[in-house]
Scaffold this motif. Structure first.
Motif, mmCIF file in Angstrom:
data_model
loop_
_atom_site.group_PDB
_atom_site.id
_atom_site.type_symbol
_atom_site.label_atom_id
_atom_site.label_comp_id
_atom_site.label_asym_id
_atom_site.label_seq_id
_atom_site.Cartn_x
_atom_site.Cartn_y
_atom_site.Cartn_z
ATOM 1 N N ASP A 75 0.827 -1.212 0.000
ATOM 2 C CA ASP A 75 0.000 0.000 0.000
ATOM 3 C C ASP A 75 0.858 1.257 0.000
ATOM 4 O OD1 ASP A 75 -2.291 -1.512 -0.034
ATOM 5 O OD2 ASP A 75 -2.724 -1.267 2.099
ATOM 6 N N ASP A 76 1.934 1.270 0.770
ATOM 7 C CA ASP A 76 2.773 2.460 0.847
ATOM 8 C C ASP A 76 3.649 2.619 -0.389
ATOM 9 O OD1 ASP A 76 1.734 3.225 3.273
ATOM 10 O OD2 ASP A 76 3.264 2.193 4.448
ATOM 11 N N ALA A 77 4.056 1.511 -1.008
ATOM 12 C CA ALA A 77 4.800 1.612 -2.260
ATOM 13 C C ALA A 77 3.932 2.237 -3.346
ATOM 14 C CB ALA A 77 5.282 0.233 -2.705
ATOM 15 N N LEU A 78 2.663 1.867 -3.359
ATOM 16 C CA LEU A 78 1.714 2.418 -4.330
ATOM 17 C C LEU A 78 1.212 3.800 -3.924
ATOM 18 C CD1 LEU A 78 -0.413 -0.809 -4.905
ATOM 19 C CD2 LEU A 78 1.132 0.229 -6.563
ATOM 20 N N GLY A 79 1.415 4.156 -2.666
ATOM 21 C CA GLY A 79 0.889 5.406 -2.127
ATOM 22 C C GLY A 79 1.965 6.428 -1.830
ATOM 23 N N ASP A 80 1.955 6.959 -0.600
ATOM 24 C CA ASP A 80 2.811 8.101 -0.272
ATOM 25 C C ASP A 80 4.149 7.707 0.336
ATOM 26 O OD1 ASP A 80 2.186 7.319 2.322
ATOM 27 O OD2 ASP A 80 1.328 9.252 2.920
ATOM 28 N N GLY A 81 4.512 6.434 0.242
ATOM 29 C CA GLY A 81 5.805 6.013 0.757
ATOM 30 C C GLY A 81 5.918 6.062 2.264
ATOM 31 N N GLY A 82 4.806 5.951 2.950
ATOM 32 C CA GLY A 82 4.821 5.961 4.411
ATOM 33 C C GLY A 82 4.775 7.341 5.032
ATOM 34 N N ARG A 83 4.662 8.370 4.212
ATOM 35 C CA ARG A 83 4.670 9.742 4.750
ATOM 36 C C ARG A 83 3.537 9.953 5.755
ATOM 37 N NH1 ARG A 83 4.960 13.665 6.967
ATOM 38 N NH2 ARG A 83 5.535 15.785 6.320
ATOM 39 N N HIS A 84 2.429 9.217 5.618
ATOM 40 C CA HIS A 84 1.266 9.416 6.481
ATOM 41 C C HIS A 84 1.529 9.056 7.937
ATOM 42 C CE1 HIS A 84 1.042 5.241 5.066
ATOM 43 N NE2 HIS A 84 0.399 4.965 6.180
ATOM 44 N N TYR A 85 2.526 8.218 8.219
ATOM 45 C CA TYR A 85 2.794 7.884 9.626
ATOM 46 C C TYR A 85 4.045 8.570 10.175
ATOM 47 C CZ TYR A 85 5.739 4.119 7.553
ATOM 48 O OH TYR A 85 6.658 3.392 6.832
ATOM 49 N N MET A 86 4.742 9.337 9.384
ATOM 50 C CA MET A 86 5.921 10.055 9.876
ATOM 51 C C MET A 86 5.492 11.310 10.629
ATOM 52 S SD MET A 86 8.407 9.778 6.553
ATOM 53 C CE MET A 86 8.738 8.173 5.802
ATOM 54 N N ASP A 87 5.997 11.485 11.825
ATOM 55 C CA ASP A 87 5.598 12.605 12.686
ATOM 56 C C ASP A 87 6.723 13.644 12.720
ATOM 57 O OD1 ASP A 87 4.316 14.220 14.466
ATOM 58 O OD2 ASP A 87 4.433 12.842 16.160
ATOM 59 N N LEU A 88 6.869 14.385 11.625
ATOM 60 C CA LEU A 88 7.993 15.303 11.495
ATOM 61 C C LEU A 88 7.936 16.451 12.501
ATOM 62 C CD1 LEU A 88 8.465 15.573 7.617
ATOM 63 C CD2 LEU A 88 9.253 13.816 9.202
ATOM 64 N N GLU A 89 6.761 16.754 13.028
ATOM 65 C CA GLU A 89 6.660 17.813 14.027
ATOM 66 C C GLU A 89 7.417 17.471 15.308
ATOM 67 O OE1 GLU A 89 5.375 20.882 13.668
ATOM 68 O OE2 GLU A 89 5.228 20.273 11.567
ATOM 69 N N GLN A 90 7.738 16.204 15.479
ATOM 70 C CA GLN A 90 8.470 15.779 16.680
ATOM 71 C C GLN A 90 9.987 15.832 16.499
ATOM 72 O OE1 GLN A 90 6.802 15.273 19.556
ATOM 73 N NE2 GLN A 90 5.066 15.922 18.267
ATOM 74 N N ILE A 91 10.478 16.263 15.335
ATOM 75 C CA ILE A 91 11.924 16.439 15.162
ATOM 76 C C ILE A 91 12.384 17.547 16.095
ATOM 77 C CG2 ILE A 91 13.729 17.181 13.558
ATOM 78 C CD1 ILE A 91 12.155 15.857 11.315
ATOM 79 N N PRO A 92 13.362 17.284 16.959
ATOM 80 C CA PRO A 92 13.694 18.244 18.008
ATOM 81 C C PRO A 92 14.480 19.469 17.550
ATOM 82 C CG PRO A 92 15.055 16.269 18.198
ATOM 83 C CD PRO A 92 14.034 15.991 17.142
ATOM 84 N N LEU A 118 13.677 21.482 7.110
ATOM 85 C CA LEU A 118 14.363 21.001 5.910
ATOM 86 C C LEU A 118 13.755 19.723 5.345
ATOM 87 C CD1 LEU A 118 16.847 21.391 4.026
ATOM 88 C CD2 LEU A 118 18.156 20.004 5.659
ATOM 89 N N TYR A 119 13.261 18.836 6.197
ATOM 90 C CA TYR A 119 12.888 17.502 5.731
ATOM 91 C C TYR A 119 11.719 17.456 4.748
ATOM 92 C CZ TYR A 119 16.154 14.210 7.687
ATOM 93 O OH TYR A 119 17.276 13.462 7.923
ATOM 94 N N PRO A 120 10.662 18.250 4.892
ATOM 95 C CA PRO A 120 9.583 18.156 3.888
ATOM 96 C C PRO A 120 10.059 18.394 2.452
ATOM 97 C CG PRO A 120 8.747 19.202 5.847
ATOM 98 C CD PRO A 120 10.232 19.062 6.055
ATOM 99 N N PRO A 121 10.840 19.455 2.166
ATOM 100 C CA PRO A 121 11.330 19.586 0.788
ATOM 101 C C PRO A 121 12.339 18.508 0.402
ATOM 102 C CG PRO A 121 12.192 21.364 2.156
ATOM 103 C CD PRO A 121 11.150 20.669 2.966
ATOM 104 N N LEU A 122 13.115 18.013 1.362
ATOM 105 C CA LEU A 122 14.059 16.938 1.051
ATOM 106 C C LEU A 122 13.317 15.674 0.630
ATOM 107 C CD1 LEU A 122 16.982 16.925 3.648
ATOM 108 C CD2 LEU A 122 17.135 17.209 1.166
ATOM 109 N N LEU A 123 12.278 15.310 1.369
ATOM 110 C CA LEU A 123 11.513 14.109 1.029
ATOM 111 C C LEU A 123 10.913 14.234 -0.366
ATOM 112 C CD1 LEU A 123 9.745 13.500 4.460
ATOM 113 C CD2 LEU A 123 11.509 12.057 3.441
ATOM 114 N N LYS A 124 10.425 15.420 -0.701
ATOM 115 C CA LYS A 124 9.874 15.642 -2.037
ATOM 116 C C LYS A 124 10.965 15.537 -3.097
ATOM 117 C CE LYS A 124 7.126 18.948 -4.701
ATOM 118 N NZ LYS A 124 6.430 20.273 -4.683
#
Length: 248
Positions: free
Chosen positions: A89-106, A113-119
């Motif tokens: 499902d994630d290979a066909l979809g968003d690559g797991g982005r839906h469960y990554m909690d980037l707001e918790q990066i300290p 930086l990470y949102p544009p890097l992932l894109k």
């Protein structure tokens, strides 16, 4: 110039690319051509394709998992792409982005930086030709299911010489700041902000430790090598540290 492939085990070649040359793609000699394990980032596509062609052609691509920095070359390939059934499902979809909690990066800078890097890294959804399960054989290796960081994360294990290709089961870099880790704290369990199920990712590191590997080839940076006892000790230490203090 793009880094040249480096032989890291019998019949296994590492291509390092993208940011700090820390993204790994592995080519495994497979009959008259090669099997690719992990797909790096989309900026690596032409280089990987050229090297694979020079080695006889690309027979198939196996995704260790489908995060942006591991599926990047796969969407544009003409070779069949395989992944674990739990990763479909994630290979066909968003690559797991839906469960990554980037707001918790300290750290604010890497949180920004990470949102544009992932894109930038992501080649997009991947058409899957076939799914894999634990125990399947691929290019002389056995598929091992090592979930947690991603639900369908897999490694490839060759018992005859103790070689394990493990994608992001462990990192040899700081998984937030992408800096090489000091020897005394490497390897580490990837930070929980990336994880589908962080406690399960810790247990998968312990499962890897129990294989008896001599050479662990991760998705980023260089190998963890040594006697089976040395490798298992380093992996169990990483699991213990993550269980005690998540993200370390």
């Amino acid at each position: 110039m793009a880094p040249k492939p480096v032989r890291v085990a019998d019949g296994v070649w590492r291509i390092a690319g993208d940011l700090r040359s820390a993204m790994n793609v592995y080519l495994i000699e497979d009959g008259n051509g090669v099997t690719q394990f992990d797909a790096g980032t989309k900026t690596m596509r032409k280089h990987v394709e050229r090297i694979a062609a020079e080695m006889g052609g690309l027979n198939r691509v196996v995704l260790g998992h489908s995060h942006a920095d591991h599926r990047g070359t796969a969407a544009a390939t003409r070779a069949p792409v395989l992944c674990h059934s739990d990763e479909l499902d994630d290979a066909l979809g968003d690559g797991g982005r839906h469960y990554m909690d980037l707001e918790q990066i300290p750290w604010w800078f890497t949180r920004y930086l990470y949102p544009p890097l992932l894109k930038h890294w992501d080649g997009g959804p991947v058409k899957i030709a076939e799914t894999l399960s634990e125990g399947d054989e691929v290019a002389g290796f056995e598929v091992v299911h090592l979930p947690g960081h991603a639900p369908g994360l897999i490694g490839l294990w060759r018992e005859s010489d103790g070689v394990a290709l493990v994608s992001d089961v462990v990192y040899q870099v700081d998984s937030i700041r992408l800096k090489p880790l000091p020897e005394e704290v490497a390897p580490m369990v990837p930070h929980p902000v990336w994880a589908h199920d962080y406690p399960t990712s810790i247990e998968s590191v312990r499962k890897l430790a129990g294989l008896g590997a001599r050479c662990v080839l991760p998705g980023h940076e260089g190998a963890l090598e040594g006697t089976p006892e040395h490798v298992a000790t380093a992996l169990n230490r990483a699991a213990d540290r993550a269980a005690a203090t998540p993200g370390t």
